[in-house]
Structures are given as structure tokens and as C-alpha cells.
Design an enzyme around this catalytic site. Structure first.
Site, PDB file in Angstrom:
ATOM      1  N   ASN A   1       0.821  -1.214   0.000  1.00  0.00           N
ATOM      2  CA  ASN A   1       0.000   0.000   0.000  1.00  0.00           C
ATOM      3  C   ASN A   1       0.853   1.262   0.000  1.00  0.00           C
ATOM      4  O   ASN A   1       1.939   1.285   0.559  1.00  0.00           O
ATOM      5  CB  ASN A   1      -0.921   0.001   1.221  1.00  0.00           C
TER       6      ASN A   1
ATOM      7  N   HIS B   1       5.659  -0.440  -2.886  1.00  0.00           N
ATOM      8  CA  HIS B   1       5.208   0.462  -3.954  1.00  0.00           C
ATOM      9  C   HIS B   1       5.331   1.931  -3.575  1.00  0.00           C
ATOM     10  O   HIS B   1       4.746   2.795  -4.231  1.00  0.00           O
ATOM     11  CB  HIS B   1       3.764   0.127  -4.349  1.00  0.00           C
TER      12      HIS B   1
ATOM     13  N   CYS C   1      22.306  14.092   1.331  1.00  0.00           N
ATOM     14  CA  CYS C   1      23.455  13.571   0.570  1.00  0.00           C
ATOM     15  C   CYS C   1      23.642  14.325  -0.741  1.00  0.00           C
ATOM     16  O   CYS C   1      24.607  14.081  -1.469  1.00  0.00           O
ATOM     17  CB  CYS C   1      23.278  12.078   0.304  1.00  0.00           C
TER      18      CYS C   1
HETATM   19 ZN    ZN Z   1      20.205  10.919  -0.335  1.00  0.00          ZN
END
Ligand code: ZN
Length: 235
Positions: free
Chosen positions: A90, A109, A135
Site C-alpha cells: 500500500n 510500492h 546527501c
Molecule cells: Zn540521499
């Protein structure tokens, strides 16, 4: 029929009590009791599509959808330290809303309320004005569209826990889409007990150790209450 149900709930509670590695797998069926449409149920998206009908109108606005008794029973299993891992097909965010810890959850999903870093795969809450991950990677929607590959981390963890499981409980999935259909297979191969709580048929019905065709809300909360008794906890 009711007597049969009580007996099966008792068996499920006993198995949960004995389980060392309980894994729960959920599909759209668990969220229909919160007012969301499923796929293959009587009023499901694909059932209606096959009849040439548009999706049934939402019973409640999307952001007002709340976890139901089934979601809460699974969250309770985690609080009892019984649930080792939850795999879900879900995208509705209802498991996280119910208090499931993100590190114990695979969302195969994706999740409509979360974005995924295209570089490190970390997911974050969808908020305005946050175009980059820490990042440096770009944040993109986490929901997986048809034909796109599934998130690597979620998929690997799901296989790992399916293989480790000694009790694998399917809740509200017809188990016809891969890799969903692979998970119970992996569990069975390692000798796990397979329990299926789903109103419609599944390809695994013949090999399930225990089968419920009743509503999820009639089964799971009662099984968890019975489990708590077995654990010496009273409400
Ligand atoms: Zn990242």
C-alpha cells in the site's frame, strides 16, 4: 461458521504467541475498511475497470483517511514485540500513521506522503521547499508506477524477512502481482506457517496453514486480544 471463526482466531493467536519471527504482509484489502478502494474486491479499481466503470468515488477525502482496527492491531503486535517485520503493497501511509516504526516496514510500492532520494534511496516526509536530500541527491516521489522497478532496500528486506519468518500472515492481498506473490513462497520454502486473511481467492489458498475469508476487522483485533491473554496481559 462463527464457531469455526472463534476456533481459527484461537489458533492464530496461539501461533503468534509461539512465533519467533512473525512477518505480516498487507495489501489494499486492509485499507478498504478505512474507505479506500482496493483492486480486485467487488468494488475494486480493476474489477470496475474490467466492467468499463470509473473508480468508485472516495468515501472520505484522502488526507482524512485514518488507520482502522486492522492497522491498529498490527501496530499493537509491534508494541508487544511480536511483529518482526511488516511488508506492504500500500502507498496510503496508514501503517506509519498507525505508529509502525519505519525501520520495521517495507513499502514495496512507495508512499504518497514521502519522497525518495534518487541517490541514497532514503525517504523523507513530503514537505514544501526541500528539493535535495542531505546527501545531495534529488528528492522524487516515492510511489512506484506500473513498470518502474521497486525500491531496492524495501525489496531486499522483504525477501530477507520472508525467509527468516516462521509465521507469515497475509492481510488483504490477493497475492497475484509479483513480487508480492514471491514472498509467501519464500516463507513456505523455509517451513514458515502461512496464514491468509483475505475475502477473495488467492493462488496460495491450497497451501495456507490457516485461511480467513472474514473481514480483517473481525479477525485481527480479536486475534491480538487473545494473544495478549496468552502473554498474561489483560486489557
Ligand atoms: Zn540521499
Amino acid at each position: 461458521m462463527n464457531e469455526g471463526l472463534t476456533q481459527r482466531i484461537e489458533t492464530l493467536a496461539q501461533w503468534m504467541y509461539e512465533a519467533r519471527h512473525l512477518v505480516v504482509f498487507t495489501g489494499a484489502g486492509i485499507s478498504t475498511e478505512s474507505g479506500l478502494p482496493d483492486f480486485r474486491g467487488p468494488d475494486g479499481l480493476w474489477t470496475r475497470r474490467d466492467k468499463g466503470l470509473p473508480p468508485a468515488p472516495m468515501k472520505v477525502p484522502w488526507d482524512a483517511v485514518e488507520p482502522n482496527a486492522g492497522h491498529l492491531a498490527i501496530a499493537e503486535l509491534q508494541k508487544l514485540d511480536k511483529l518482526k517485520f511488516l511488508i506492504s503493497q500500500n502507498v496510503d501511509n496508514l501503517h506509519l500513521k498507525s505508529g509502525i516504526r519505519p525501520d520495521s516496514l517495507a513499502e514495496l510500492h512507495g508512499n504518497i506522503a514521502r519522497l525518495r532520494c534518487s541517490r541514497c534511496e532514503k525517504t523523507v516526509d513530503r514537505v514544501e521547499g526541500q528539493p535535495r536530500c542531505l546527501c545531495g541527491g534529488a528528492l522524487v516521489k516515492s510511489v512506484v508506477d506500473f513498470g518502474e522497478s521497486l525500491p531496492h532496500r524495501d525489496l531486499m528486506l522483504s525477501y530477507e524477512h520472508a525467509r527468516k519468518s516462521d509465521l507469515f500472515v497475509v492481510v488483504g492481498s490477493s497475492l497475484v502481482v509479483t513480487p508480492a506473490a514471491d514472498m509467501p513462497h519464500e516463507a513456505l520454502q523455509r517451513g514458515s506457517k502461512l496464514v491468509i486473511i483475505n475475502q477473495g481467492e488467492t493462488p496460495f489458498d491450497g497451501v495456507a496453514s490457516l485461511r480467513f475469508r472474514e473481514r480483517i476487522g473481525e479477525v485481527l483485533p480479536r486475534a491480538v486480544r487473545r494473544l495478549k491473554r496468552l502473554m498474561g496481559l489483560f486489557e
